[in-house]
Design a protein around this motif. Sequence first.
Motif, short mmCIF file in Angstrom:
data_model
loop_
_atom_site.label_atom_id
_atom_site.label_comp_id
_atom_site.label_asym_id
_atom_site.label_seq_id
_atom_site.Cartn_x
_atom_site.Cartn_y
_atom_site.Cartn_z
N ALA A 30 0.79 -4.28 -24.08
CA ALA A 30 1.96 -4.18 -24.96
C ALA A 30 1.91 -2.91 -25.78
CB ALA A 30 2.00 -5.40 -25.88
N SER A 31 0.71 -2.39 -26.00
CA SER A 31 0.57 -1.16 -26.80
C SER A 31 1.25 0.01 -26.11
CB SER A 31 -0.90 -0.82 -27.01
OG SER A 31 -1.63 -1.97 -27.28
N ALA A 32 1.43 -0.11 -24.80
CA ALA A 32 2.05 1.00 -24.05
C ALA A 32 3.43 1.32 -24.61
CB ALA A 32 2.15 0.62 -22.58
N SER A 33 4.16 0.25 -25.00
CA SER A 33 5.51 0.50 -25.47
C SER A 33 5.55 0.95 -26.92
CB SER A 33 6.36 -0.75 -25.28
OG SER A 33 5.76 -1.84 -25.95
N THR A 34 4.50 0.63 -27.68
CA THR A 34 4.50 1.05 -29.08
C THR A 34 3.83 2.41 -29.23
OG1 THR A 34 2.42 -0.07 -29.48
CG2 THR A 34 4.41 -1.33 -29.93
N GLY A 35 2.93 2.68 -28.30
CA GLY A 35 2.23 3.96 -28.33
C GLY A 35 1.37 4.15 -29.56
N ALA A 36 1.02 3.03 -30.21
CA ALA A 36 0.27 3.14 -31.45
C ALA A 36 -1.24 3.02 -31.24
CB ALA A 36 0.74 2.08 -32.44
N LEU A 37 -1.94 4.09 -31.48
CA LEU A 37 -3.40 4.10 -31.34
C LEU A 37 -4.04 3.10 -32.29
CD1 LEU A 37 -5.94 5.40 -30.07
CD2 LEU A 37 -5.84 7.14 -31.85
N GLY A 38 -3.44 2.99 -33.50
CA GLY A 38 -3.97 2.06 -34.51
C GLY A 38 -4.05 0.64 -33.99
N TRP A 39 -2.98 0.22 -33.29
CA TRP A 39 -2.95 -1.12 -32.73
C TRP A 39 -4.07 -1.31 -31.71
CZ3 TRP A 39 -1.14 -5.35 -34.44
CH2 TRP A 39 0.04 -5.39 -35.20
N LYS B 53 -6.86 0.20 -31.47
CA LYS B 53 -8.17 0.13 -32.14
C LYS B 53 -8.38 -1.24 -32.79
CE LYS B 53 -9.55 4.79 -32.63
NZ LYS B 53 -10.25 5.79 -33.39
N GLU B 54 -7.30 -1.77 -33.39
CA GLU B 54 -7.39 -3.07 -34.05
C GLU B 54 -7.67 -4.18 -33.02
OE1 GLU B 54 -7.79 -4.13 -36.94
OE2 GLU B 54 -7.39 -6.27 -36.63
N VAL B 55 -6.94 -4.14 -31.90
CA VAL B 55 -7.16 -5.16 -30.85
C VAL B 55 -8.57 -5.01 -30.28
CG1 VAL B 55 -6.39 -6.02 -28.60
CG2 VAL B 55 -4.70 -5.28 -30.27
N HIS B 56 -9.01 -3.76 -30.12
CA HIS B 56 -10.36 -3.50 -29.63
C HIS B 56 -11.40 -4.16 -30.56
CE1 HIS B 56 -13.41 -0.27 -28.02
NE2 HIS B 56 -13.84 -1.52 -27.86
N ARG B 57 -11.19 -3.95 -31.87
CA ARG B 57 -12.11 -4.51 -32.87
C ARG B 57 -12.16 -6.05 -32.73
NH1 ARG B 57 -12.21 -6.67 -37.59
NH2 ARG B 57 -9.94 -6.83 -37.72
N GLN B 58 -10.98 -6.66 -32.57
CA GLN B 58 -10.91 -8.12 -32.45
C GLN B 58 -11.56 -8.61 -31.15
OE1 GLN B 58 -7.20 -10.02 -33.32
NE2 GLN B 58 -6.71 -8.60 -34.97
N ALA B 59 -11.37 -7.82 -30.08
CA ALA B 59 -11.97 -8.19 -28.79
C ALA B 59 -13.49 -8.15 -28.88
CB ALA B 59 -11.47 -7.27 -27.70
N VAL B 60 -14.00 -7.15 -29.63
CA VAL B 60 -15.45 -7.05 -29.82
C VAL B 60 -15.94 -8.29 -30.58
CG1 VAL B 60 -17.30 -5.75 -30.99
CG2 VAL B 60 -15.50 -4.53 -29.74
N GLN B 61 -15.19 -8.62 -31.64
CA GLN B 61 -15.54 -9.79 -32.46
C GLN B 61 -15.58 -11.06 -31.61
OE1 GLN B 61 -12.85 -10.36 -35.71
NE2 GLN B 61 -14.22 -9.38 -37.18
#
Length: 653
Positions: A540-549, A551-559
């Motif tokens: 879904a980030s593809a359509s928003t193009g937001a790097l912040g998102w 990184k946030e999802v990445h952080r949650q996936a790590v958690q």
Amino acid sequence: MWLAGMAVNSTSQLFKSLLVTSELIDGQNRGRLASSSLYDICTRIHRISLGTSFWPGEQLQHSSFSGSAKHEKHRNLSLVCVSNMREFDQTALVSAGKYLQNASTISEAISLVKKHLHQGSTIDSYMYVDVLQRCFKHKDLTSVKQVHDCILKSGMDQNPYVANKLMRVYIRCGKVQDARHVFDKLVKKNVFNWTTMIGGYAEHGRPADAIEVYNQMRQEGGRPNEVTYLSILKACACPVGLKWGKEIHAHISHGGFRSDVPVQTALVNMYAKSGSIKDARLVFDEMAERNVITWNVMIGGLAQHGFGQEAFSLFLQMQEEGFVPDSTTYLSILTATACSSAGALGWVKEVHRHAVKAGFDSDMRVCNALVHVYSKSGSVDDARLVFEGMLDRDVISWSAMIGGLAQNGCGHEAFSLFLKMQREGVIPNVTTYVSILTASASAGALEWVKQVHNHARKAGLGSDFRVCNALVHMYAKSGSIDDARLVFDQMSVRNVFTWNAMIGGLAQHGCGQEAFSLFLRMRREGVVPDAITYMSILNASASTGALGWVKEVHRQAVQAGLDSDVRVGNALVHMYCKTGSISDARLMFDGMVERDVITWTAMISGLAQNECGQEAFSLFLQMQREGFIPVATTYASILNVCTSTGLAMVEEI
DNA sequence: TTAGGGTTAG
């Protein structure tokens, strides 16, 4: 009044007759008394005095009655007997089973039992076993409850036969807890009672409870027999059961069941189903004697673990050793997982040839399996051929064919068949709907998806959550995200698949923000995201193009500990590249423990798109050195690099 | 009389 052939007119005579009766009951004389009379008398004595299990040989020992009549215990026994004997008549001595012979329905049989009970006549264990067997046949829980009530009233709940049959019926009706209640109330439990309870838990996929009962049995000095082992091994035949299964294996070896073919076969099955195919093979290889079931279990185990080729070799070997495969052998070998392996089609055809030769090509279940397997291994034409050649078809045949067509890009044909099955009077079930709704996206699919939805509604399956999950998925896939959302919003029960289907659908339709807010809502509602959720939300980030998102999802996936999942990792590499952070993508790529061809392609195309042609090319070479075979997308990415930069690597590629 | 190893669609 007659008891053991003596007239009973007084207390002393009653007691004398009881002594004679007990002698008759004892040992070899047991046969002298009509069994119906014997049990009738025993029932009474049991109700009066013993309060525990009443198997004559155990409870009514000669010695139990041989003491002085003055002894208080015996005096009491006699007195209570007398009061009960008032109701005792000759008719009650007739085998109770005969009464039920005239009862054609369960309710008639129960009425007779109740009438008996009301008249104060004795109802023996045969009568209860008979009526319970009728309940068992019809899975009639209401009747079981009524019979149970009668059993309690007549004090037969401690009879091991009656209690056992009652437990079995409860288990069959899905009421394991009720069976456990009967079991717990049993003061004296025999090996049948223990085994039934263990088997009940096995049947309902409750290995921990089965083990608890099994351990309790051993602690209380119970000796498991071969059937007990079959039951407990069945309970442990699942991934969580392995650790217990290994312990039981040791008990079996020490208990002298090493050469018991069914027990050893059950061991093979336990290991195969609990995930240790190596141990299964070890037990199988060590068996001195085997039967067809043993072979079927081993073949099925191998097939389910994806060792199709090995399963097939064993299938040939069993025939070399003189065993004749039965329909289960064919069903075992033709299991879905095995056939998803590459090159399966060849030996599936070989198995098919064998089945035809052995005359199993008219067996509906074998044909159903063939339809499924041919579809799975990509040959929908062969599946169609088998399906069309079938004389009889059930809902499984139709669903397998419909599912096969749907998954092989023939959505339209699947829908036509779905209509045809109904014309032929076969009613689609949940699986049929799910099968047709997992079709690959194709042009014009929306129209028939809507029609399938209509059919499901009319069939009363419109709110079944499995059907709804498939509808959300299919509506999104066939282009109508609004219909997907409508189904999603109307669902009262949702699981992780539902959320994934909706989030994934929104992501694919470029509704990144909506997908994100649904992801947040999913978490608020306490649903734990899985790898697919993270994969979808990253897309879904593809359509928003937001790097912040990202990184946030990445952080949650790590958690959540899901960043090591290759699918999540791939999506992260892809999204970091898409959002322009090639350094984050490379960091992710380098840290991945497991990579597949998608990982490499994502990184290579990311590098290519971000003007790192040289790096992309060296990764392309490295990928091949590590044994990965580039796919069309990989070549397209790398060729783009060459054309845009004018690199002279085209020939090498 | 009471317990029982393997088995096809999603």
